[in-house]
Design a protein around this motif. Structure first.
Motif, PDB file in Angstrom:
ATOM      1  N   UNK A  16      26.298 -61.913 -92.417  1.00 52.85           N
ATOM      2  CA  UNK A  16      26.825 -63.130 -92.317  1.00 52.85           C
ATOM      3  C   UNK A  16      27.337 -63.327 -90.991  1.00 52.85           C
ATOM      4  N   UNK A  17      28.127 -62.331 -90.618  1.00 60.34           N
ATOM      5  CA  UNK A  17      28.655 -62.390 -89.028  1.00 60.34           C
ATOM      6  C   UNK A  17      27.633 -62.497 -88.054  1.00 60.34           C
ATOM      7  N   UNK A  18      26.655 -61.576 -87.905  1.00 59.26           N
ATOM      8  CA  UNK A  18      25.505 -61.542 -87.172  1.00 59.26           C
ATOM      9  C   UNK A  18      24.769 -62.637 -87.362  1.00 59.26           C
ATOM     10  N   UNK A  19      24.322 -63.236 -88.525  1.00 60.76           N
ATOM     11  CA  UNK A  19      23.541 -64.283 -88.621  1.00 60.76           C
ATOM     12  C   UNK A  19      24.172 -65.645 -87.877  1.00 60.76           C
ATOM     13  N   UNK A  20      25.466 -65.677 -88.178  1.00 59.17           N
ATOM     14  CA  UNK A  20      26.073 -66.981 -87.637  1.00 59.17           C
ATOM     15  C   UNK A  20      26.351 -66.755 -86.023  1.00 59.17           C
ATOM     16  N   UNK A  21      26.432 -65.594 -85.606  1.00 59.06           N
ATOM     17  CA  UNK A  21      26.630 -65.547 -84.227  1.00 59.06           C
ATOM     18  C   UNK A  21      25.147 -65.743 -83.258  1.00 59.06           C
TER      19      UNK A  21
END
Length: 172
Positions: A16-21
């Motif tokens: 989730x963090x990588x996708x959002x960033x």
């Protein structure tokens, strides 16, 4: 941006963090491209506009990802692809209503003001459209790309017949 990555990584999972960033980086790149196309002056007001768009955009993605996380708990046998689609559909009206309201609130500034305030408002309007569309159309596919097989293992995915794939393969 790094702090947002860490926050989302701890709140959700690393995918989730990588996708959002990645999506947020794409949003900011589009805004900088908008500055290049319009030849707007890049000054302190521009930095404020970009930071405002970053906050708005990441909030929109967190709302969608939060629904994905809730649905991961509710629908344990649903494939990740179906679950993400369902989550986007559940948050779509909220996303459109929020974006539309903010867009309408900023529109008078873009139409009636001058100078830096007008430029700020036009960039914000563009950022709202970019951030909203990326939350719906880009952030979820990136999450699927990174998370399929990790967030929801394929063995637990339900096929069209409703039978669990792992059970079907165990019977062979």
């Amino acid at each position: 941006m790094l702090e947002m990555l860490v926050y989302i990584w701890f709140r959700f999972e690393w995918q989730f963090g990588v996708a959002a960033t990645m999506t947020l980086l794409l949003d900011i790149t589009k805004i900088v491209g908008f500055y290049a196309l319009t030849q707007f002056q890049f000054n302190a007001t521009s930095i404020v506009a970009i930071l405002t768009i970053m906050g708005y955009s990441i909030n929109d993605k967190v709302v969608v990802y939060d629904r994905v996380r809730e649905n991961l708990r509710l629908f344990r046998r649903m494939s990740l692809r179906e679950l993400v689609d369902r989550s986007i559909n559940e948050t779509l009206s909220r996303t459109i209503a929020t974006s539309g309201t903010v867009f309408l609130a900023i529109m008078p500034l873009a139409l009636m003001s001058t100078g830096d305030i007008r430029q700020f408002a036009i960039v914000l309007l563009t950022g709202i459209v970019i951030g909203t569309s990326s939350s719906i159309f880009i952030a979820a596919p990136i999450l699927l790309l990174l998370g399929e097989g990790r967030i929801r293992p394929r063995a637990a995915a339900v096929g069209p017949s409703g039978a669990v794939a792992a059970q079907a393969s165990a019977g062979k």
